[in-house]
Write a protein that holds these residues in place. Structure first.
Motif, PDB file in Angstrom:
ATOM      1  N   SER A 155      -4.115  -7.348   4.307  1.00  0.00           N
ATOM      2  CA  SER A 155      -4.571  -6.009   3.914  1.00  0.00           C
ATOM      3  C   SER A 155      -3.833  -4.950   4.721  1.00  0.00           C
ATOM      4  O   SER A 155      -3.451  -5.175   5.874  1.00  0.00           O
TER       5      SER A 155
ATOM      6  N   GLU B 274     -14.839   0.410   0.066  1.00  0.00           N
ATOM      7  CA  GLU B 274     -14.386   1.720  -0.408  1.00  0.00           C
ATOM      8  C   GLU B 274     -15.347   2.786   0.090  1.00  0.00           C
ATOM      9  O   GLU B 274     -16.563   2.659  -0.056  1.00  0.00           O
TER      10      GLU B 274
ATOM     11  N   ARG C  57      -9.891   0.091   4.937  1.00  0.00           N
ATOM     12  CA  ARG C  57      -9.892   1.442   4.386  1.00  0.00           C
ATOM     13  C   ARG C  57     -10.231   2.440   5.491  1.00  0.00           C
ATOM     14  O   ARG C  57     -11.198   2.266   6.232  1.00  0.00           O
TER      15      ARG C  57
ATOM     16  N   CYS D 219      -9.601  -6.647   3.473  1.00  0.00           N
ATOM     17  CA  CYS D 219      -9.467  -5.260   3.021  1.00  0.00           C
ATOM     18  C   CYS D 219      -9.689  -4.306   4.186  1.00  0.00           C
ATOM     19  O   CYS D 219     -10.566  -4.539   5.030  1.00  0.00           O
TER      20      CYS D 219
ATOM     21  N   ASP E 271      -3.477  -0.303   5.054  1.00  0.00           N
ATOM     22  CA  ASP E 271      -3.886   1.026   4.607  1.00  0.00           C
ATOM     23  C   ASP E 271      -3.198   2.081   5.469  1.00  0.00           C
ATOM     24  O   ASP E 271      -2.988   1.878   6.674  1.00  0.00           O
TER      25      ASP E 271
ATOM     26  N   ARG F  36       0.848  -1.197   0.000  1.00  0.00           N
ATOM     27  CA  ARG F  36       0.000   0.000   0.000  1.00  0.00           C
ATOM     28  C   ARG F  36       0.883   1.247   0.000  1.00  0.00           C
ATOM     29  O   ARG F  36       1.884   1.312   0.729  1.00  0.00           O
TER      30      ARG F  36
ATOM     31  N   ASN G  22       1.095   5.487   0.624  1.00  0.00           N
ATOM     32  CA  ASN G  22       0.345   6.537   1.306  1.00  0.00           C
ATOM     33  C   ASN G  22      -0.109   7.588   0.295  1.00  0.00           C
ATOM     34  O   ASN G  22       0.281   7.560  -0.876  1.00  0.00           O
ATOM     35  N   THR G  23      -0.929   8.518   0.728  1.00  0.00           N
ATOM     36  CA  THR G  23      -1.560   9.463  -0.196  1.00  0.00           C
ATOM     37  C   THR G  23      -0.554  10.297  -0.983  1.00  0.00           C
ATOM     38  O   THR G  23      -0.682  10.420  -2.205  1.00  0.00           O
TER      39      THR G  23
END
Length: 685
Positions: free
Chosen positions: A110, A196, A154, A152, A112, A70, A72-73
Motif C-alpha cells: 500500500s 477511507e 490513507r 491500505c 499514499d 498511487r 498524488n492529488t
C-alpha cells in the motif's frame, strides 16, 4: 409526440490490454477521474487516459512485479512499490524518475501521498509502515504495531493523521506530529482491505474480507455503525464528495450506504466483477477492474442513483432493506477537518536504529535511478495532460530532481485540463442503440461501435512500443463474442478441400469428448467425500483427516482443508503432523487451487503453532510445573508425547521451508503468498 429517450444507469466503457503480462495493481486519479495508472508483472507502470485506447506513458526501472501504485492529488507525481520492497517516484510532467526509496524487506502492499507535504507513506508485507521525505530521499519515521501485511494507507484530509488497515483484522490511526499510534479499532473478523476518511467530518470507513463495512468516530474513537451482508469481501469504498453517502464496489454491483443509522440507499447492478478502484467526476462514478492482462472501466450515472433520504431495496439478495430508520434531523455533526493553507508541519523525527534508513544514496540506488525511464507512448495525449506552459516558475529552472511544492505548482501555470465532459450514456434499448449509431456522430462512433461490425478476434497487446492508431488496443463493450475465443481452435484441423462450416452436432460431439471420463472422476470424488464425512460425523477431525490421507486422493485432502481453514480452532498440534506432508505435496502441485489451499493451511499452522513449537524445543528441563503453560499445551495437543510431536513438526517445517524459499521468487499471487510464508518461517533458519 416524441418518444422519451431512456439511457442506461450503468454501462461498460471499454476494455484494454494494459500489459504484456498480468496486471497486479491499478489506481484512478481522484482529481480528474480520467487518469489511470496500472502496474504489472512485467515490472512496468503504464499511464492511460480513460476511454482512450493507447498508453500515454510507460515507466520502467522496477526489477520485480509492481504491487502498488498511487497518484498524488494534482496528478503530477506517481509512486509505485514492487515485490522486492523498492519504491520509485516519477515526475509525470518532467517524464523522469524522481526518487528511489529503499528500506522495506518485503512486498509493498500500500502507498499514499500526503495531501499537502512532500511525503509518501508505504505499507509492506514486513508489517512496517514507513513515512518518506521524497525531497531528502529518506525515511522520516517508521510505525510499528501491525502483526501482518499492511493492505491500505490513507492520510486524513488535513494531513495530520494516517490510517492503516492490515491482514491482522485491525485498523490503526497514527498521529504524524506526535509520531505514535492514537487509537486501534478492533472489530473486524477478517483481513481489512481498505480504509477511507470522510471528506469533511471526523469519520473513518473500513472494509474487510469479513464482508462488513464499519464506520468509526474519530473524536470518541468508537464504532458508529456496521454494514453487514455484503455479497463478498469489501475491496473498494469511496465517500461522495459532499460526504452524504458511501459507495461500495461490490461483486457485480454498486451499493450506496448511510451510517447514522446504517442503511442502504440504493443498489445498482454493474457487471464489473471485482472492482479495484473508484473515482467520481461530473456526477459519474468511474470503476475499474482487472483480470489477467486486461483492464475494464465502467460508468455509473449518479444522477439516477439514490444518495440520501429514502431507503432502497436490494434486488440482488432478499429484496429487503437493511433498515427503515432514517437519520434523526437533530443528529449532531462531527468536528470538521481544518485544512491548512500551507504545507503542514513536518512529522516528528526520531533516531533511526537502522543505518540504511539515514544513509546517503548508495551507488546501487543511483544506478537504478539511471536505469529508470519514462517512455512517452502517445505524445499528443501526454502534452494535453501533463505538459505545463512556460511560466514564472519554469520547470527548467528547478534544481534537477527537485519536486514542486503545492504552492509552486499553482505558480507553474500548468496547462489546466479541459473540463472533461460526462461520458455519454448508451440507450437502454440495444436495438435503438444500433439504429442511432448509424447516424453521423463522432462521439458515439468512437465509444459505442455498432455490435455487428467486424471486429478482430484478438485485441493487439499494448507493449512498450507505441500502438498504431489504426489498431487501437481497445475491446468494444458491445462485442457479441468472447474475447480471444474461436470455436475453430477447439476443433480438429480440416483439410483445405474439406473446409466447410461444421454443423452444431459435429461441434458438440467434439466438446463432449472426455465428458464420460470427467463424470467418473467426479463420482469417485463424491464417494470419497461421503466416506470422510461419515468418519467425521462419528469421530473427530483427526480421524477424518487420516481417512482422507489414506484414500490417497489430493482432491479430497484439498476439500477437507478448505473446510478446516475456515475455523482455526479446529487445528491441533497432532493434526499438523498428519497434514504437513500433504501440504508439501500441495505446494508442488500444478493446480493453482491446490497451491493456494496449501499456502493458506501452512500460514495458519505457522501463525498458531510455530512459536509454541520453538518455545518447547528451546526450553530447558523444568523442575516445577507451569500450570497455565501445561493447560495451553493440553488444549493444543491432548496426547502425551508433545515433545516428540514438536520435533516431528519442526523437522517437517524445515523440509517445507526450502521449497517455500525456492518459490518465493515467483511473480503474481502465489509468489506473494510464498514470500509471506518465507518471512513467517524465518525463525527456522
Amino acid at each position: 409526440m416524441a418518444t422519451p429517450v431512456v439511457t442506461k444507469t450503468a454501462w461498460k466503457l471499454q476494455e484494454i490490454v494494459a500489459h504484456a503480462s498480468n496486471v497486479s495493481s491499478l489506481v484512478l486519479g481522484k482529481a480528474s477521474g480520467r487518469l489511470l495508472a496500472t502496474g504489472g508483472d512485467d515490472c512496468r507502470v503504464n499511464l492511460w487516459s480513460i476511454n482512450k485506447p493507447n498508453c500515454i506513458m510507460s515507466l520502467t526501472g522496477h526489477t520485480s512485479p509492481v504491487e502498488s501504485v498511487r497518484l498524488n492529488t494534482p496528478e503530477e507525481l506517481i509512486v509505485a512499490g514492487s515485490q522486492s520492497g523498492s519504491i520509485r517516484v516519477w515526475d509525470l510532467e518532467a517524464a523522469k524518475i524522481l526518487r528511489t526509496l529503499m528500506g522495506h524487506k518485503a512486498n509493498i502492499c500500500s502507498l499514499d501521498f500526503h495531501p499537502y507535504g512532500e511525503f509518501v507513506a508505504s505499507g509492506s508485507q514486513d508489517t512496517n509502515i514507513k513515512l518518506w521525505d521524497i525531497r531528502r530521499k529518506g525515511c522520516v519515521f517508521r510505525y510499528r504495531g501491525h502483526s501482518q501485511a499492511v493492505r491500505c494507507l490513507r492520510f486524513s484530509p488535513d494531513g495530520k493523521w494516517l490510517a492503516s488497515a492490515a491482514d491482522d483484522h485491525t485498523v490503526k490511526l497514527w498521529d504524524l506530529t506526535a509520531g505514535k499510534m492514537m487509537s486501534e479499532f478492533p472489530g473486524h473478523t477478517g483481513p481489512v482491505n481498505v480504509v477511507e476518511f470522510h471528506p469533511n467530518e471526523y469519520l473513518l470507513a473500513s472494509g474487510s474480507s469479513d464482508r462488513t463495512i464499519r464506520f468509526w468516530d474519530l473524536e470518541k474513537f468508537q464504532v458508529v455503525s456496521c454494514i453487514e451482508g455484503e455479497p463478498g469481501p469489501v475491496r473498494s469504498v469511496l465517500f461522495n464528495p459532499d460526504g452524504c453517502c458511501l459507495y461500495s464496489g461490490c461483486q457485480d454491483s454498486l451499493r450506496v450506504y448511510g451510517w447514522e443509522p446504517e442503511r442502504c440507499f440504493d443498489v445498482v447492478l454493474v457487471n464489473w466483477g471485482k472492482v479495484a478502484d473508484l473515482a467520481i467526476c461530473n456526477d459519474q462514478l468511474i470503476g475499474v477492474a482487472f483480470s489477467q492482462s486486461n483492464v475494464s472501466s465502467y460508468v455509473v450515472d449518479l444522477t439516477r442513483v439514490t444518495r440520501t433520504g429514502t431507503v432502497a431495496q436490494d434486488p440482488v439478495q432478499d429484496s429487503r432493506p437493511i433498515t427503515q430508520q432514517l437519520p434523526h434531523p437533530s443528529a449532531p455533526l462531527r468536528r470538521i477537518y481544518e485544512r491548512p493553507s500551507t504545507t503542514c508541519s513536518k512529522p516528528q523525527r526520531v533516531k533511526h536504529n537502522s543505518e540504511s534508513e539515514r544513509r546517503s544514496p548508495s551507488s546501487e540506488e543511483e544506478r537504478e535511478e539511471r536505469e529508470s525511464r519514462a517512455e512517452i507512448q502517445n505524445a499528443e495525449d501526454y502534452n494535453e495532460i501533463f505538459q505545463p506552459k512556460n511560466s514564472i516558475n519554469d520547470p527548467a529552472r528547478r534544481a534537477p530532481g527537485e519536486p514542486k511544492s503545492s504552492a509552486s505548482f499553482a505558480l507553474a501555470g500548468r496547462t489546466p485540463p479541459r473540463r472533461s465532459e460526462p461520458f455519454p450514456a448508451p440507450l437502454e434499448d440495444d436495438t435503438a442503440t444500433a439504429k442511432d449509431a448509424s447516424k453521423p456522430s463522432p462521439a458515439m462512433d468512437m465509444q459505442f461501435p455498432v455490435p455487428n461490425l467486424e471486429i478482430p478476434p484478438r485485441p493487439p497487446v499494448v507493449t512498450s512500443t507505441p500502438a498504431p492508431k489504426s489498431e487501437p488496443a481497445i475491446i468494444p463493450a458491445t462485442r457479441n463474442e468472447p474475447i480471444g475465443l474461436k470455436a475453430s481452435e477447439f476443433l480438429p484441423a480440416v483439410k483445405i478441400s474439406q473446409q466447410a462450416e461444421l454443423v452444431d452436432e459435429d461441434a458438440m460431439s467434439q466438446i463432449r469428448k472426455g465428458h464420460d471420463t470427467m463424470c467418473v472422476v467426479l463420482t469417485s470424488r463424491h464417494k470419497n467425500l461421503d466416506t470422510v464425512r461419515a468418519v467425521w460425523t462419528t469421530s473427530d477431525i483427526k480421524t477424518s483427516v487420516d481417512s482422507a490421507v489414506a484414500i490417497n486422493d489430493l482432491s479430497v485432502v484439498v476439500d477437507l482443508l478448505n473446510i478446516v481453514n475456515q475455523k482455526a480452532s479446529l487445528w491441533k498440534l497432532d493434526l499438523c503432523t498428519t497434514v504437513l506432508p500433504q501440504i508439501e505435496k500441495l505446494l508442488q502441485s500444478k493446480y493453482e487451487s491446490y497451491v493456494q489451499t496449501g499456502c493458506t493451511s501452512l500460514k495458519l499452522i505457522l501463525q498458531r503453532f510455530l512459536p509454541l513449537i520453538t518455545d518447547i524445543l528451546a526450553a530447558p528441563p523444568s523442575v516445577g510445573v507451569d500450570i497455565s503453560r501445561e493447560e495451553s499445551l493440553l488444549r493444543c495437543c491432548p496426547l502425551a508425547h508433545r515433545l516428540h510431536k514438536c520435533r516431528l513438526c519442526y523437522k517437517q517445517l524445515k523440509s517445507i521451508s526450502g521449497l517455500v524459499k525456492s518459490k518465493s521468487g515467483l511473480s503474481g499471487r502465489h509468489g506473494s503468498a510464498f514470500r509471506e510464508l518465507h518471512l513467517l518461517m524465518a525463525s527456522l533458519d
